[in-house]
Design a protein around this motif. Structure first.
Motif, short mmCIF file in Angstrom:
data_model
loop_
_atom_site.label_atom_id
_atom_site.label_comp_id
_atom_site.label_asym_id
_atom_site.label_seq_id
_atom_site.Cartn_x
_atom_site.Cartn_y
_atom_site.Cartn_z
N TRP A 62 0.84 -1.19 0.00
CA TRP A 62 0.00 0.00 0.00
C TRP A 62 0.87 1.24 0.00
O TRP A 62 2.02 1.20 0.45
N THR A 63 0.33 2.34 -0.46
CA THR A 63 1.10 3.59 -0.51
C THR A 63 1.49 4.05 0.88
O THR A 63 2.58 4.59 1.07
N ASP A 64 0.63 3.81 1.88
CA ASP A 64 0.93 4.20 3.25
C ASP A 64 -0.04 3.50 4.20
O ASP A 64 -1.06 2.97 3.79
N GLU A 65 0.31 3.51 5.47
CA GLU A 65 -0.50 2.81 6.46
C GLU A 65 -1.89 3.43 6.62
O GLU A 65 -2.88 2.72 6.75
N ALA A 66 -1.96 4.76 6.62
CA ALA A 66 -3.25 5.43 6.83
C ALA A 66 -4.27 5.00 5.78
O ALA A 66 -5.43 4.73 6.10
N ARG A 67 -3.85 4.91 4.53
CA ARG A 67 -4.79 4.53 3.47
C ARG A 67 -5.14 3.05 3.54
O ARG A 67 -6.25 2.66 3.21
N PHE A 68 -4.19 2.21 3.97
CA PHE A 68 -4.53 0.81 4.20
C PHE A 68 -5.58 0.69 5.31
O PHE A 68 -6.57 -0.02 5.16
N ARG A 69 -5.36 1.39 6.41
CA ARG A 69 -6.29 1.32 7.55
C ARG A 69 -7.67 1.84 7.16
O ARG A 69 -8.69 1.31 7.61
N GLU A 70 -7.70 2.83 6.31
CA GLU A 70 -8.98 3.34 5.80
C GLU A 70 -9.72 2.24 5.05
O GLU A 70 -10.91 2.01 5.26
N TYR A 71 -8.99 1.53 4.18
CA TYR A 71 -9.60 0.41 3.47
C TYR A 71 -10.00 -0.70 4.45
O TYR A 71 -11.09 -1.27 4.34
N GLU A 72 -9.16 -0.98 5.42
CA GLU A 72 -9.41 -2.06 6.38
C GLU A 72 -10.73 -1.85 7.13
O GLU A 72 -11.39 -2.82 7.50
N ARG A 73 -11.12 -0.61 7.35
CA ARG A 73 -12.37 -0.29 8.06
C ARG A 73 -13.58 -0.17 7.12
O ARG A 73 -14.70 0.05 7.57
N SER A 74 -13.37 -0.33 5.83
CA SER A 74 -14.44 -0.12 4.86
C SER A 74 -15.39 -1.31 4.76
O SER A 74 -15.04 -2.45 5.10
N ASP A 75 -16.60 -1.04 4.27
CA ASP A 75 -17.57 -2.10 4.01
C ASP A 75 -17.05 -3.07 2.96
O ASP A 75 -17.32 -4.27 3.03
N GLN A 76 -16.31 -2.58 1.97
CA GLN A 76 -15.74 -3.44 0.92
C GLN A 76 -14.82 -4.49 1.54
O GLN A 76 -14.86 -5.66 1.16
N HIS A 77 -14.00 -4.07 2.48
CA HIS A 77 -13.07 -5.00 3.13
C HIS A 77 -13.83 -6.05 3.94
O HIS A 77 -13.53 -7.24 3.88
N LEU A 78 -14.82 -5.60 4.69
CA LEU A 78 -15.60 -6.55 5.49
C LEU A 78 -16.29 -7.59 4.63
O LEU A 78 -16.33 -8.77 4.97
N GLU A 79 -16.84 -7.17 3.51
CA GLU A 79 -17.49 -8.10 2.59
C GLU A 79 -16.47 -9.08 2.00
O GLU A 79 -16.73 -10.28 1.89
N HIS A 80 -15.30 -8.58 1.61
CA HIS A 80 -14.24 -9.44 1.08
C HIS A 80 -13.80 -10.47 2.11
O HIS A 80 -13.64 -11.65 1.79
#
Length: 109
Positions: A62-80
């Motif tokens: 990932w480009t940086d931790e903050a953007r990974f963590r943002e994805y990690e908390r997303s509905d898309q991630h939970l569904e995946h």
């Protein structure tokens, strides 16, 4: 060629339910674009352990931790995660910052 990197790397270790490896690989491939389609994702890799039966490793950069963590908390991630969960018996996650990168002679770049 050596270079300084600032990527944030995520390493997942997944132990699968015995006999579900092929189904897991198909499900992972079918949903891989959920990760690689994220603007902050630099790529991901699925590897099967050569030493432990039913163990897989998923690496994503990932480009940086903050953007990974943002994805990690997303509905898309939970569904995946829900999609892959039936194949998993246990797992763990390690995160790290890539400090340096060196391409090997066989890389061809």
């Amino acid at each position: 060629m050596a270079g300084r990197q600032t990527a944030f790397r995520v390493l997942l270790r997944m132990e699968l339910v015995p006999g579900r490896e092929e189904e897991f690989e198909r499900a992972w491939l079918a949903g891989a674009d959920v990760i690689t389609g994220q603007p902050a994702n630099l790529g991901q890799w699925l590897s099967k352990s050569a030493e432990e039966e039913g163990v897989y490793y998923i690496v994503s950069d990932w480009t940086d931790e903050a953007r990974f963590r943002e994805y990690e908390r997303s509905d898309q991630h939970l569904e995946h995660r829900r999609t892959l969960h039936p194949y998993r018996s246990s797992g763990s996650m390690v995160t790290m910052n890539v400090v340096h990168s060196m391409a090997g002679a066989g890389d061809g770049r």
